[in-house]
Design an enzyme around this catalytic site. Structure first.
Site, PDB file in Angstrom:
ATOM      1  N   LYS A   1     -22.682 108.048  61.004  1.00 14.46           N
ATOM      2  CA  LYS A   1     -22.848 107.923  62.444  1.00 14.46           C
ATOM      3  C   LYS A   1     -23.234 109.272  63.057  1.00 14.46           C
ATOM      4  CE  LYS A   1     -19.076 105.818  62.474  1.00 14.46           C
ATOM      5  NZ  LYS A   1     -18.520 104.998  61.481  1.00 14.46           N
TER       6      LYS A   1
ATOM      7  N   GLU B   1     -18.320  94.913  55.621  1.00 11.66           N
ATOM      8  CA  GLU B   1     -17.051  95.373  56.200  1.00 11.66           C
ATOM      9  C   GLU B   1     -16.740  94.610  57.495  1.00 11.66           C
ATOM     10  OE1 GLU B   1     -16.672  98.512  58.856  1.00 11.66           O
ATOM     11  OE2 GLU B   1     -18.620  99.392  58.377  1.00 11.66           O
TER      12      GLU B   1
HETATM   13  N1  PSU Z   1     -20.557 101.741  61.357  1.00  7.74           N
HETATM   14  C1  PSU Z   1     -20.821 101.031  62.489  1.00  7.74           C
HETATM   15  N2  PSU Z   1     -19.759 100.688  63.278  1.00  7.74           N
HETATM   16  C2  PSU Z   1     -18.459 100.969  62.914  1.00  7.74           C
HETATM   17  C3  PSU Z   1     -18.196 101.682  61.704  1.00  7.74           C
HETATM   18  C4  PSU Z   1     -19.292 102.037  60.968  1.00  7.74           C
HETATM   19  O1  PSU Z   1     -21.983 100.737  62.778  1.00  7.74           O
HETATM   20  O2  PSU Z   1     -17.543 100.584  63.634  1.00  7.74           O
HETATM   21  C5  PSU Z   1     -16.787 101.947  61.226  1.00  7.74           C
HETATM   22  C6  PSU Z   1     -16.750 101.846  59.702  1.00  7.74           C
HETATM   23  O3  PSU Z   1     -15.795 100.874  59.375  1.00  7.74           O
HETATM   24  C7  PSU Z   1     -16.308 103.215  59.229  1.00  7.74           C
HETATM   25  C8  PSU Z   1     -15.435 103.629  60.372  1.00  7.74           C
HETATM   26  O4  PSU Z   1     -15.617 103.174  58.010  1.00  7.74           O
HETATM   27  O5  PSU Z   1     -16.224 103.220  61.511  1.00  7.74           O
HETATM   28  C9  PSU Z   1     -15.127 105.093  60.333  1.00  7.74           C
HETATM   29  O6  PSU Z   1     -14.044 105.348  61.154  1.00  7.74           O
HETATM   30  P1  PSU Z   1     -13.286 106.768  61.058  1.00  7.74           P
HETATM   31  O7  PSU Z   1     -14.319 107.741  61.545  1.00  7.74           O
HETATM   32  O8  PSU Z   1     -12.099 106.627  61.966  1.00  7.74           O
HETATM   33  O9  PSU Z   1     -12.922 106.954  59.614  1.00  7.74           O
END
Ligand code: PSU
Ligand code: MN
Length: 302
Positions: free
Chosen positions: A157, A23
């Site tokens: 996370k 990604e």
């Molecule tokens: N994992 C990481 N760093 C990130 C992300 C994931 O180590 O920046 C990103 C991924 O792209 C994931 C996004 O899909 O954070 C999720 O964001 P939200 O909670 O706004 O959906």
């Protein structure tokens, strides 16, 4: 067509050779410049070292790219105007000529459409703490119930409500396996403390499960391969809990909402742990990318 599959990736897929999707949100919005560009290159090199072809996914000037060249990687890493695109943002981004990094949901969607079966990342999005007030739940979860991709990650996370996220994954019917562990990893931490129902120990074991999914047919859905950061490289748990509590309070006080929440908290942790959270994050991502390459190779070697 507004999707462009990079030539090397297209050839590998055509010949049944292993490909790993990566990604770009982690590059554009999850890591500080200029380290992010170096990491983007390093992750691609790790995929190659594991015997697979890397396909970093992003939208550039209204074209969805499955596989980027060096210029594309640099654009995503360096251009401050790069947006954050979930899967619902893809159509408007393509139609308006926008440039954006793809989250797990948008990356998994584009990878699946291109026929890529393995995707490696850091930590998934999920159900946020205080969900009952904000209803903030990452689009990653629902999208993963709709694509046939194996996602290698260090869990979700740790800024999230992990038990609630696991519950939602169960409701959505997304397969979750621990890699070499009986516990769901905690992203910056080797364990979240939550148990997993299935444990696999080799890339071949994971490949066998993908083949079983193929044989079963029926409704599609992702498999999450939850691969813990090595204990020696994890963030100190006490420091993690303390700084995270401060970060959550700061986000609330500043009224941070929507797409901005995740990048805000990741950066808060990085700054207030003097970079230790960044090192743990990178260790987790590296481990996942390496494992993703070995799983893709095992599956292609069928
Ligand atoms: N994992 C990481 N760093 C990130 C992300 C994931 O180590 O920046 C990103 C991924 O792209 C994931 C996004 O899909 O954070 C999720 O964001 P939200 O909670 O706004 O959906
Ligand atoms: Mn959100």
């Amino acid at each position: 067509m507004s999707t462009q599959v990079y030539e090397e990736v297209r050839e590998a897929l055509h010949e049944g050779r292993p490909v790993v999707a990566l990604e770009s949100t982690i590059i554009a919005h999850g890591l500080p410049r200029p380290r992010n560009l170096a990491v983007a290159g390093e992750l691609e090199a790790l995929v190659r070292a594991g015997g697979a072809v890397p396909a970093t996914i992003a939208v550039i000037d209204g074209v969805a790219h499955v596989g980027l060249d060096e210029r594309g990687l640099a654009r995503i890493a360096e251009d401050p105007a790069v947006r954050k695109l979930g899967h619902r943002d893809l159509a408007p981004a393509l139609a308006t000529g926008a440039t954006g990094a793809t989250t797990v949901s948008a990356t998994a969607w584009l990878a699946d459409a291109a026929g890529i079966r393995v995707f490696a990342t850091g930590g998934l999005g999920g159900v946020h703490r205080q969900w009952t007030e904000t209803q903030d739940e990452s689009a990653d979860l629902r999208l993963l119930s709709r694509v046939g991709v194996t996602v290698v990650c260090a869990g979700v996370k740790s800024i999230l409500d992990v038990p609630a996220t696991l519950q939602r994954l169960e409701t959505l019917g997304v397969t979750v396996v621990g890699y070499g562990t009986e516990h769901f990893p905690g992203f910056y931490l080797a364990s979240s403390g939550e148990p997993v129902d299935w444990t696999l120990r080799t890339p071949e074991d994971v490949a066998r499960v993908i083949r079983a999914q193929d044989a079963l047919g029926g409704p599609r859905g992702a498999m999450i391969v939850a691969n813990p950061v090595p204990v020696a490289e994890q963030l100190d748990p006490e420091l993690h809990d303390r700084i995270l509590a401060q970060g959550l309070a700061a986000a609330k006080e500043k009224g941070i909402t929507g797409q901005a929440v995740t990048p805000f908290l990741l950066e808060y942790l990085m700054v207030h742990t003097d970079g230790a959270s960044l090192e743990a994050n990178l260790a987790a991502v590296r481990g996942n990318v390496d494992l993703g390459a070995r799983i893709a190779s095992a599956y292609a070697g069928a």
